[in-house]
Motif scaffolding. Structure first.
Motif, PDB file in Angstrom:
ATOM      1  N   SER A  13      41.381  56.922  42.338  1.00  0.00           N
ATOM      2  CA  SER A  13      42.362  56.728  41.263  1.00  0.00           C
ATOM      3  C   SER A  13      42.676  58.002  40.486  1.00  0.00           C
ATOM      4  O   SER A  13      43.677  58.057  39.767  1.00  0.00           O
ATOM      5  CB  SER A  13      41.858  55.647  40.297  1.00  0.00           C
ATOM      6  N   GLU A  14      41.841  59.043  40.593  1.00  0.00           N
ATOM      7  CA  GLU A  14      42.083  60.264  39.823  1.00  0.00           C
ATOM      8  C   GLU A  14      42.537  61.428  40.696  1.00  0.00           C
ATOM      9  O   GLU A  14      42.698  62.542  40.213  1.00  0.00           O
ATOM     10  CB  GLU A  14      40.809  60.666  39.069  1.00  0.00           C
ATOM     11  N   CYS A  15      42.783  61.174  41.983  1.00  0.00           N
ATOM     12  CA  CYS A  15      43.107  62.266  42.901  1.00  0.00           C
ATOM     13  C   CYS A  15      44.603  62.551  42.962  1.00  0.00           C
ATOM     14  O   CYS A  15      45.421  61.631  42.998  1.00  0.00           O
ATOM     15  CB  CYS A  15      42.610  61.945  44.309  1.00  0.00           C
ATOM     16  N   GLY A  16      44.920  63.833  43.030  1.00  0.00           N
ATOM     17  CA  GLY A  16      46.300  64.236  43.287  1.00  0.00           C
ATOM     18  C   GLY A  16      46.475  64.745  44.697  1.00  0.00           C
ATOM     19  O   GLY A  16      47.600  64.913  45.176  1.00  0.00           O
ATOM     20  N   SER A  17      45.365  64.984  45.390  1.00  0.00           N
ATOM     21  CA  SER A  17      45.418  65.434  46.778  1.00  0.00           C
ATOM     22  C   SER A  17      44.219  64.868  47.523  1.00  0.00           C
ATOM     23  O   SER A  17      43.186  64.555  46.920  1.00  0.00           O
ATOM     24  CB  SER A  17      45.413  66.964  46.863  1.00  0.00           C
ATOM     25  N   PHE A  18      44.377  64.731  48.829  1.00  0.00           N
ATOM     26  CA  PHE A  18      43.343  64.135  49.658  1.00  0.00           C
ATOM     27  C   PHE A  18      43.157  64.973  50.922  1.00  0.00           C
ATOM     28  O   PHE A  18      44.110  65.579  51.430  1.00  0.00           O
ATOM     29  CB  PHE A  18      43.723  62.708  50.074  1.00  0.00           C
ATOM     30  N   ARG A  19      41.947  64.932  51.464  1.00  0.00           N
ATOM     31  CA  ARG A  19      41.715  65.505  52.788  1.00  0.00           C
ATOM     32  C   ARG A  19      42.204  64.510  53.826  1.00  0.00           C
ATOM     33  O   ARG A  19      41.979  63.305  53.708  1.00  0.00           O
ATOM     34  CB  ARG A  19      40.228  65.789  52.991  1.00  0.00           C
ATOM     35  N   CYS A  20      42.855  65.003  54.858  1.00  0.00           N
ATOM     36  CA  CYS A  20      43.472  64.141  55.886  1.00  0.00           C
ATOM     37  C   CYS A  20      42.709  64.277  57.196  1.00  0.00           C
ATOM     38  O   CYS A  20      42.495  65.387  57.692  1.00  0.00           O
ATOM     39  CB  CYS A  20      44.925  64.546  56.064  1.00  0.00           C
ATOM     40  N   ASP A  21      42.281  63.117  57.774  1.00  0.00           N
ATOM     41  CA  ASP A  21      41.629  63.075  59.081  1.00  0.00           C
ATOM     42  C   ASP A  21      42.176  61.897  59.866  1.00  0.00           C
ATOM     43  O   ASP A  21      42.607  60.892  59.294  1.00  0.00           O
ATOM     44  CB  ASP A  21      40.114  62.905  58.939  1.00  0.00           C
ATOM     45  N   VAL A  22      42.121  62.008  61.188  1.00  0.00           N
ATOM     46  CA  VAL A  22      42.503  60.907  62.074  1.00  0.00           C
ATOM     47  C   VAL A  22      41.238  60.219  62.550  1.00  0.00           C
ATOM     48  O   VAL A  22      40.244  60.875  62.879  1.00  0.00           O
ATOM     49  CB  VAL A  22      43.326  61.426  63.272  1.00  0.00           C
ATOM     50  N   GLY A  23      41.271  58.888  62.576  1.00  0.00           N
ATOM     51  CA  GLY A  23      40.100  58.142  63.027  1.00  0.00           C
ATOM     52  C   GLY A  23      40.440  56.712  63.363  1.00  0.00           C
ATOM     53  O   GLY A  23      41.577  56.380  63.704  1.00  0.00           O
ATOM     54  N   GLY A  24      39.450  55.848  63.243  1.00  0.00           N
ATOM     55  CA  GLY A  24      39.577  54.449  63.655  1.00  0.00           C
ATOM     56  C   GLY A  24      38.446  54.135  64.604  1.00  0.00           C
ATOM     57  O   GLY A  24      38.114  54.937  65.494  1.00  0.00           O
ATOM     58  N   SER A  25      37.843  52.976  64.467  1.00  0.00           N
ATOM     59  CA  SER A  25      36.602  52.655  65.183  1.00  0.00           C
ATOM     60  C   SER A  25      36.673  52.921  66.678  1.00  0.00           C
ATOM     61  O   SER A  25      35.838  53.618  67.256  1.00  0.00           O
ATOM     62  CB  SER A  25      36.222  51.189  64.936  1.00  0.00           C
ATOM     63  N   GLU A  26      37.687  52.350  67.335  1.00  0.00           N
ATOM     64  CA  GLU A  26      37.740  52.486  68.795  1.00  0.00           C
ATOM     65  C   GLU A  26      38.092  53.904  69.239  1.00  0.00           C
ATOM     66  O   GLU A  26      37.631  54.357  70.294  1.00  0.00           O
ATOM     67  CB  GLU A  26      38.730  51.477  69.376  1.00  0.00           C
ATOM     68  N   LEU A  27      38.898  54.620  68.444  1.00  0.00           N
ATOM     69  CA  LEU A  27      39.143  56.030  68.747  1.00  0.00           C
ATOM     70  C   LEU A  27      37.855  56.826  68.585  1.00  0.00           C
ATOM     71  O   LEU A  27      37.545  57.700  69.412  1.00  0.00           O
ATOM     72  CB  LEU A  27      40.230  56.592  67.836  1.00  0.00           C
ATOM     73  N   ASN A  28      37.106  56.557  67.529  1.00  0.00           N
ATOM     74  CA  ASN A  28      35.850  57.263  67.318  1.00  0.00           C
ATOM     75  C   ASN A  28      34.916  57.103  68.515  1.00  0.00           C
ATOM     76  O   ASN A  28      34.264  58.060  68.954  1.00  0.00           O
ATOM     77  CB  ASN A  28      35.150  56.737  66.066  1.00  0.00           C
ATOM     78  N   ILE A  29      34.847  55.894  69.042  1.00  0.00           N
ATOM     79  CA  ILE A  29      33.954  55.627  70.179  1.00  0.00           C
ATOM     80  C   ILE A  29      34.454  56.320  71.439  1.00  0.00           C
ATOM     81  O   ILE A  29      33.676  56.942  72.182  1.00  0.00           O
ATOM     82  CB  ILE A  29      33.821  54.106  70.392  1.00  0.00           C
ATOM     83  N   ALA A  30      35.758  56.244  71.689  1.00  0.00           N
ATOM     84  CA  ALA A  30      36.317  56.925  72.854  1.00  0.00           C
ATOM     85  C   ALA A  30      36.103  58.431  72.755  1.00  0.00           C
ATOM     86  O   ALA A  30      35.773  59.098  73.744  1.00  0.00           O
ATOM     87  CB  ALA A  30      37.804  56.604  72.980  1.00  0.00           C
ATOM     88  N   ALA A  31      36.274  58.988  71.545  1.00  0.00           N
ATOM     89  CA  ALA A  31      36.078  60.421  71.348  1.00  0.00           C
ATOM     90  C   ALA A  31      34.622  60.805  71.541  1.00  0.00           C
ATOM     91  O   ALA A  31      34.302  61.815  72.194  1.00  0.00           O
ATOM     92  CB  ALA A  31      36.552  60.834  69.956  1.00  0.00           C
ATOM     93  N   GLY A  32      33.702  60.011  70.977  1.00  0.00           N
ATOM     94  CA  GLY A  32      32.284  60.297  71.150  1.00  0.00           C
ATOM     95  C   GLY A  32      31.866  60.256  72.597  1.00  0.00           C
ATOM     96  O   GLY A  32      31.118  61.124  73.077  1.00  0.00           O
ATOM     97  N   ALA A  33      32.368  59.264  73.337  1.00  0.00           N
ATOM     98  CA  ALA A  33      32.045  59.157  74.765  1.00  0.00           C
ATOM     99  C   ALA A  33      32.602  60.342  75.542  1.00  0.00           C
ATOM    100  O   ALA A  33      31.942  60.886  76.436  1.00  0.00           O
ATOM    101  CB  ALA A  33      32.595  57.846  75.310  1.00  0.00           C
ATOM    102  N   ALA A  34      33.828  60.745  75.202  1.00  0.00           N
ATOM    103  CA  ALA A  34      34.450  61.883  75.890  1.00  0.00           C
ATOM    104  C   ALA A  34      33.664  63.165  75.636  1.00  0.00           C
ATOM    105  O   ALA A  34      33.472  63.986  76.542  1.00  0.00           O
ATOM    106  CB  ALA A  34      35.896  62.043  75.445  1.00  0.00           C
ATOM    107  N   GLN A  35      33.208  63.354  74.393  1.00  0.00           N
ATOM    108  CA  GLN A  35      32.440  64.548  74.071  1.00  0.00           C
ATOM    109  C   GLN A  35      31.125  64.604  74.850  1.00  0.00           C
ATOM    110  O   GLN A  35      30.621  65.686  75.160  1.00  0.00           O
ATOM    111  CB  GLN A  35      32.145  64.586  72.569  1.00  0.00           C
ATOM    112  N   LEU A  36      30.587  63.462  75.192  1.00  0.00           N
ATOM    113  CA  LEU A  36      29.343  63.409  75.967  1.00  0.00           C
ATOM    114  C   LEU A  36      29.577  63.568  77.461  1.00  0.00           C
ATOM    115  O   LEU A  36      28.611  63.670  78.226  1.00  0.00           O
ATOM    116  CB  LEU A  36      28.616  62.088  75.688  1.00  0.00           C
TER     117      LEU A  36
END
Length: 562
Positions: free
Chosen positions: A251-274
């Protein structure tokens, strides 16, 4: 009439059916009979109800076929003329009840209050419907009404499924339960008679106290699978994460850090990295925001071959805002994902060939919670299962996305198709209503649904910046449990996605190592390492994981890897 109620009591479960096409009636009846349930309540919610009843009774005259959702005397007459052996109404309409009694029809009207029960008794009725059962107080309410009205027996309907059927039937005043969990609209519309038969068989095994079995036609070995083009395919929404910096509140922020994610993307990415070949089924907006997500996905090593794009003017990527915790304030998430592009994902967006080219298909309760894509996800589970893939599900219950009752109905509906289940003890006990020790709960998913592997994780939060982590898995083939000592004093930079990292590591351990203990070790190591990385994606190499596991085994306490 006594003979009919004895028959209902012997069957114990009455499928409550809504048919849109009368031509499906006999095929449905055949599926029910082959599944061990020679009964059906055909509801007058559609125009073809009487025609469907007539078709079934012509082919199966001994089948116990009744008419449900009967609201008027005219409907009752039409049902009996078509061959219905009993009438069921959702409420207590005195005109309809008296008409049926005068005509000699067996009627089971709905009653949920003491006043309605007294009216029914005055008309000579002794068996009543309790509807909607769960929403009206469930078994506790039936027991309360049975105290003053001991002469009444009940047939509760509404919110009853495999998870609570036995509890209802354990009460001697309940002669049978009505349920639609084995005859869901989408299965009837899709003419999936084999699935309906299998669900009926599972129901009968549950009633008879027999161990549940995985679907024989869909049996897939858990270990030592053959190679396929895709090791893991996941399905779910890609989200844009906006994080409040420096422990500030949203509620007090004027700017935010931006990242891409989502549960199933996270899992696919983790598996790919391995080192696994992974792909994500999702739908992205065809704009610069969608391209940002695409670049993040590709840079993590995830295949983009199963993506589709939304060209509509309303296309958007779902958002969520994250506020980190500072003891005693807990971390906070606010979603803004309504009507995002994944809601327009359909089966036509998924290549038919992928169903047979995948070793493991994974999705989560988060995806199943999204109304727009739920049916697509459920059918995808079924098609991957038929194609020979292992099906993995992380229940991942989120109260912000759906209520417990809806989640319970949907999750228990797909559990018979699940081979690998990730579920927390809290979710098992609270949302899914499980009781007993943790090991009894984990084993019950196999005995009730046929699940081959169950994984349960345990995170202990000392403070937002310090956690401990452990996990336990159950392998049904050997009826064995596996665990290891907990990781203590984990320094947490970012906890988001650490549960997804566990799934990625566990699936890697399953597919590449093939030993239960490796499932635990790789899952735990991935979680711990993800806690030290900002953003959703577990960008962790196999070398990182192997080093951590080796250091732990060797008792290495050096301050730096040199």
């Amino acid at each position: 009439m006594d003979t009919l109620f004895k028959a209902l009591s012997a069957i114990k479960i009455i499928p409550v059916v809504k048919l849109e096409r009368a031509e499906d009636a006999v095929a449905l009846a055949t599926a029910l009979i082959e599944g061990g349930i020679p009964a059906a309540e055909i509801t007058f919610r559609t125009a073809c109800a009487a025609e469907a009843i007539a078709a079934i009774t012509a082919v199966y005259p001994q089948m116990l076929v009744g008419a449900g959702t009967v609201l008027t005397p005219a409907q009752a007459d039409a049902a009996v003329a078509a061959g219905a052996k009993f009438i069921v109404s959702p409420g207590f309409n005195p005109n309809t009840v008296r008409h049926c009694i005068n005509k000699g029809y067996t009627i089971i009207p709905g009653c949920t209050t003491a006043g309605e029960v007294e009216c029914a008794i005055e008309l000579g009725l002794t068996t009543l419907k309790f509807f909607p059962a769960e929403q009206s107080g469930g078994l506790a309410k039936i027991k309360a009404l049975s105290a003053p009205f001991g002469q009444i027996t009940w047939m509760p309907t509404g919110g009853i499924g495999l998870e609570n059927l036995k509890s209802y039937l354990s009460f001697p005043k309940i002669i049978a339960c009505g349920g639609s969990f084995m005859v869901k609209d989408e299965d009837i519309q899709g003419r999936r008679w084999d699935k309906i038969t299998e669900l009926c068989k599972q129901t009968i095994r549950l009633i008879n106290g027999q161990p549940q079995q995985a679907q024989a036609a869909f049996s897939v070995p858990l270990f030592n699978q053959q190679k396929k083009p895709y090791d893991i395919v996941t399905m779910g929404e890609v989200l844009l994460r906006l994080s409040a910096p420096d422990s500030k509140r949203i509620s007090e922020c004027g700017s935010f850090r931006c990242d891409v994610g989502g549960s199933e993307l996270n899992i696919a990415a983790g598996a790919a990295q391995l080192g696994l070949n992974s792909a994500l089924i999702t739908r992205l907006p065809y704009n610069d925001i969608g391209r940002m997500a695409l670049y993040a996905l590709k840079s993590a090593g995830v295949s983009d071959k199963l993506l589709s794009f939304d060209n509509s003017k309303s296309a958007r990527l779902g958002l969520y805002f994250f506020e980190s915790g500072v003891s005693p304030k807990k971390p906070k998430v606010v979603y803004d994902r309504a009507n995002s592009s994944i809601s327009s994902l359909t089966l036509s967006d998924i290549p038919e060939t992928v169903y047979s080219q995948t070793r493991v298909f994974h999705t989560s309760g988060i995806t199943l919670a999204l109304d727009g894509v739920r049916n697509t996800a459920i059918e995808a589970i079924r098609r991957f299962k038929q194609g020979g893939a292992l099906i993995s599900l992380d229940v991942n219950y989120r109260a912000a996305l759906w209520d417990e009752a809806t989640a319970r109905e949907v999750i228990t509906g797909v559990l018979p198709l699940i081979d690998i289940l990730f579920v927390s003890e809290e979710t098992s006990r609270r949302m899914l209503g499980k009781t007993g020790t943790l090991e009894e709960i984990m084993r019950s998913y196999h005995t009730q649904y046929g699940t081959q592997l169950v994984a349960t994780t345990a995170r202990r939060v000392i403070s937002p910046a310090e956690h401990s982590w452990s996990s336990k898995i159950y392998v049904a083939a050997t009826d064995s449990f596996y665990t290891e000592a907990a990781y203590e004093h984990i320094s947490v930079i970012d906890r988001i996605g650490s549960g997804d990292a566990y799934v990625a590591g566990a699936l890697y351990g399953l597919l590449e190592k093939g030993k239960p203990q490796d499932i635990v070790s790789f899952g735990n190591a991935m979680t711990v390492l993800k806690c030290t990385i900002n953003g959703d994606l577990p960008l962790i190499s196999i070398d990182d994981v192997n080093i951590l596991i080796a250091q732990r085994e060797n008792g290495d306490v050096s301050e730096m890897n040199r």
